[in-house]
Each structure stands twice: as structure tokens, then as C-alpha cells.
Design a protein around this motif. Structure first.
Motif, PDB file in Angstrom:
ATOM      1  N   ASN A  44       0.856  -1.181   0.000  1.00  0.00           N
ATOM      2  CA  ASN A  44       0.000   0.000   0.000  1.00  0.00           C
ATOM      3  C   ASN A  44       0.898   1.239   0.000  1.00  0.00           C
ATOM      4  O   ASN A  44       1.525   1.554   1.005  1.00  0.00           O
ATOM      5  CB  ASN A  44      -0.895   0.026   1.245  1.00  0.00           C
ATOM      6  CG  ASN A  44      -1.791  -1.172   1.343  1.00  0.00           C
ATOM      7  OD1 ASN A  44      -2.132  -1.784   0.338  1.00  0.00           O
ATOM      8  ND2 ASN A  44      -2.178  -1.525   2.549  1.00  0.00           N
ATOM      9  N   LEU A  45       0.978   1.936  -1.127  1.00  0.00           N
ATOM     10  CA  LEU A  45       1.814   3.133  -1.212  1.00  0.00           C
ATOM     11  C   LEU A  45       1.049   4.388  -0.815  1.00  0.00           C
ATOM     12  O   LEU A  45       1.589   5.253  -0.132  1.00  0.00           O
ATOM     13  CB  LEU A  45       2.379   3.279  -2.626  1.00  0.00           C
ATOM     14  CG  LEU A  45       3.334   2.153  -3.043  1.00  0.00           C
ATOM     15  CD1 LEU A  45       3.784   2.336  -4.480  1.00  0.00           C
ATOM     16  CD2 LEU A  45       4.533   2.097  -2.113  1.00  0.00           C
ATOM     17  N   LEU A  46      -0.184   4.507  -1.279  1.00  0.00           N
ATOM     18  CA  LEU A  46      -1.075   5.599  -0.904  1.00  0.00           C
ATOM     19  C   LEU A  46      -2.436   4.990  -0.605  1.00  0.00           C
ATOM     20  O   LEU A  46      -2.676   3.819  -0.914  1.00  0.00           O
ATOM     21  CB  LEU A  46      -1.188   6.622  -2.054  1.00  0.00           C
ATOM     22  CG  LEU A  46       0.121   7.291  -2.475  1.00  0.00           C
ATOM     23  CD1 LEU A  46      -0.079   8.051  -3.779  1.00  0.00           C
ATOM     24  CD2 LEU A  46       0.632   8.215  -1.385  1.00  0.00           C
ATOM     25  N   HIS A  47      -3.355   5.748  -0.024  1.00  0.00           N
ATOM     26  CA  HIS A  47      -4.662   5.155   0.311  1.00  0.00           C
ATOM     27  C   HIS A  47      -5.457   4.791  -0.946  1.00  0.00           C
ATOM     28  O   HIS A  47      -6.397   4.030  -0.884  1.00  0.00           O
ATOM     29  CB  HIS A  47      -5.450   6.073   1.249  1.00  0.00           C
ATOM     30  CG  HIS A  47      -6.011   7.293   0.597  1.00  0.00           C
ATOM     31  ND1 HIS A  47      -5.268   8.137  -0.184  1.00  0.00           N
ATOM     32  CD2 HIS A  47      -7.260   7.803   0.615  1.00  0.00           C
ATOM     33  CE1 HIS A  47      -6.039   9.112  -0.624  1.00  0.00           C
ATOM     34  NE2 HIS A  47      -7.250   8.942  -0.146  1.00  0.00           N
ATOM     35  N   TRP A  48      -5.032   5.267  -2.129  1.00  0.00           N
ATOM     36  CA  TRP A  48      -5.715   4.964  -3.379  1.00  0.00           C
ATOM     37  C   TRP A  48      -4.835   4.226  -4.380  1.00  0.00           C
ATOM     38  O   TRP A  48      -5.211   3.987  -5.516  1.00  0.00           O
ATOM     39  CB  TRP A  48      -6.235   6.251  -4.034  1.00  0.00           C
ATOM     40  CG  TRP A  48      -5.189   7.325  -4.152  1.00  0.00           C
ATOM     41  CD1 TRP A  48      -4.940   8.312  -3.240  1.00  0.00           C
ATOM     42  CD2 TRP A  48      -4.240   7.500  -5.197  1.00  0.00           C
ATOM     43  NE1 TRP A  48      -3.892   9.092  -3.664  1.00  0.00           N
ATOM     44  CE2 TRP A  48      -3.443   8.620  -4.875  1.00  0.00           C
ATOM     45  CE3 TRP A  48      -3.976   6.819  -6.387  1.00  0.00           C
ATOM     46  CZ2 TRP A  48      -2.406   9.063  -5.683  1.00  0.00           C
ATOM     47  CZ3 TRP A  48      -2.944   7.268  -7.188  1.00  0.00           C
ATOM     48  CH2 TRP A  48      -2.178   8.379  -6.840  1.00  0.00           C
ATOM     49  N   PHE A  49      -3.610   3.808  -3.938  1.00  0.00           N
ATOM     50  CA  PHE A  49      -2.657   3.197  -4.871  1.00  0.00           C
ATOM     51  C   PHE A  49      -1.907   2.053  -4.199  1.00  0.00           C
ATOM     52  O   PHE A  49      -1.334   2.219  -3.123  1.00  0.00           O
ATOM     53  CB  PHE A  49      -1.668   4.270  -5.354  1.00  0.00           C
ATOM     54  CG  PHE A  49      -0.585   3.757  -6.258  1.00  0.00           C
ATOM     55  CD1 PHE A  49      -0.889   3.114  -7.450  1.00  0.00           C
ATOM     56  CD2 PHE A  49       0.738   3.927  -5.926  1.00  0.00           C
ATOM     57  CE1 PHE A  49       0.111   2.651  -8.285  1.00  0.00           C
ATOM     58  CE2 PHE A  49       1.751   3.475  -6.758  1.00  0.00           C
ATOM     59  CZ  PHE A  49       1.432   2.835  -7.940  1.00  0.00           C
ATOM     60  N   ARG A  50      -1.911   0.889  -4.873  1.00  0.00           N
ATOM     61  CA  ARG A  50      -1.165  -0.280  -4.421  1.00  0.00           C
ATOM     62  C   ARG A  50      -0.263  -0.767  -5.549  1.00  0.00           C
ATOM     63  O   ARG A  50      -0.631  -0.707  -6.719  1.00  0.00           O
ATOM     64  CB  ARG A  50      -2.113  -1.411  -4.027  1.00  0.00           C
ATOM     65  CG  ARG A  50      -2.961  -1.085  -2.829  1.00  0.00           C
ATOM     66  CD  ARG A  50      -3.903  -2.212  -2.525  1.00  0.00           C
ATOM     67  NE  ARG A  50      -4.705  -1.908  -1.348  1.00  0.00           N
ATOM     68  CZ  ARG A  50      -5.600  -2.715  -0.841  1.00  0.00           C
ATOM     69  NH1 ARG A  50      -5.848  -3.871  -1.426  1.00  0.00           N
ATOM     70  NH2 ARG A  50      -6.274  -2.376   0.237  1.00  0.00           N
ATOM     71  N   ARG A  84      -2.427  -0.909  -8.925  1.00  0.00           N
ATOM     72  CA  ARG A  84      -3.860  -0.914  -8.636  1.00  0.00           C
ATOM     73  C   ARG A  84      -4.274   0.441  -8.091  1.00  0.00           C
ATOM     74  O   ARG A  84      -3.705   0.935  -7.122  1.00  0.00           O
ATOM     75  CB  ARG A  84      -4.196  -2.013  -7.635  1.00  0.00           C
ATOM     76  CG  ARG A  84      -3.887  -3.386  -8.171  1.00  0.00           C
ATOM     77  CD  ARG A  84      -4.216  -4.473  -7.199  1.00  0.00           C
ATOM     78  NE  ARG A  84      -3.889  -5.761  -7.787  1.00  0.00           N
ATOM     79  CZ  ARG A  84      -3.837  -6.882  -7.133  1.00  0.00           C
ATOM     80  NH1 ARG A  84      -4.122  -6.897  -5.834  1.00  0.00           N
ATOM     81  NH2 ARG A  84      -3.530  -8.004  -7.743  1.00  0.00           N
ATOM     82  N   PHE A  85      -5.277   1.037  -8.746  1.00  0.00           N
ATOM     83  CA  PHE A  85      -5.787   2.348  -8.355  1.00  0.00           C
ATOM     84  C   PHE A  85      -7.233   2.216  -7.922  1.00  0.00           C
ATOM     85  O   PHE A  85      -7.982   1.451  -8.517  1.00  0.00           O
ATOM     86  CB  PHE A  85      -5.723   3.326  -9.542  1.00  0.00           C
ATOM     87  CG  PHE A  85      -4.341   3.528 -10.083  1.00  0.00           C
ATOM     88  CD1 PHE A  85      -3.514   4.498  -9.541  1.00  0.00           C
ATOM     89  CD2 PHE A  85      -3.872   2.764 -11.129  1.00  0.00           C
ATOM     90  CE1 PHE A  85      -2.245   4.702 -10.046  1.00  0.00           C
ATOM     91  CE2 PHE A  85      -2.610   2.952 -11.653  1.00  0.00           C
ATOM     92  CZ  PHE A  85      -1.783   3.928 -11.103  1.00  0.00           C
ATOM     93  N   GLY A  86      -7.650   2.964  -6.910  1.00  0.00           N
ATOM     94  CA  GLY A  86      -9.054   2.972  -6.540  1.00  0.00           C
ATOM     95  C   GLY A  86      -9.260   3.154  -5.054  1.00  0.00           C
ATOM     96  O   GLY A  86      -8.332   3.403  -4.288  1.00  0.00           O
TER      97      GLY A  86
END
Length: 92
Positions: A44-50, A84-86
Motif C-alpha cells: 500500500n503506497l497511498l490510500h488509493w494506490f497499491r 492498482r488504483f481505486g
């Protein structure tokens, strides 16, 4: 996060001579079955990007009648990078 997956598929492989129609009855075909297990890690890099990295092995069976290739030409290690975005269910 660590994960595993298994992809399973079947279909056919065709050996098409140059300048020939792939649906020509003289095209040499072989039915194949493919298994591709893999193991991966997701970060998990950002809360909307893995970001996911995977490694696996593709095993193809059924390549018997193609004159210039064999099963070992299709088998081998696989590597993948997935972005993965979302929204992933996080709530604040």
C-alpha cells in the motif's frame, strides 16, 4: 500483503506459414492446456494506490504436433508488476 494465485486456461496454438490465412485448413494447430501458479507481494503506497510484484511459472502441455516448436518453448518463469488504483475500503 503476500498472496498467491493460479491461472488456468486452454485453447490452441497455430503455426501459420507466411502469407497464409490463419483459418486455412492447412494451418497446423495443437490444443494446449496452461497452468500458471504465482506468488506475489502487494504494498500500500497511498490510500488509493497499491503496487504488486509477482513471480511464477507457466507450464504448457499438449504441444505435440507443431514441427518447429516444443513444449519447453512455452514453459518458463513469469514476472509481473501491477499498479492498482481505486478506493480499497478505507474509511476515516
Amino acid at each position: 500483503h503476500l498472496f498467491t494465485s493460479m491461472k488456468i486456461g486452454w485453447g490452441d496454438v497455430a503455426l501459420i506459414q507466411s502469407n497464409r490465412d490463419p483459418f486455412d485448413p492447412n494451418t497446423i494447430r495443437d490444443n494446449v492446456f496452461v497452468l500458471s501458479p504465482e506468488i506475489g507481494a502487494e504494498v500500500n503506497l497511498l490510500h488509493w494506490f497499491r503496487l504488486c510484484l509477482t513471480v511464477g511459472y507457466r507450464s504448457v502441455s499438449g504441444v505435440n504436433t507443431l514441427p518447429t516448436v516444443n513444449r519447453s518453448d512455452f514453459n518458463g518463469a513469469t514476472f509481473g508488476i501491477t499498479m492498482r488504483f481505486g478506493g480499497f475500503g478505507y474509511s476515516k
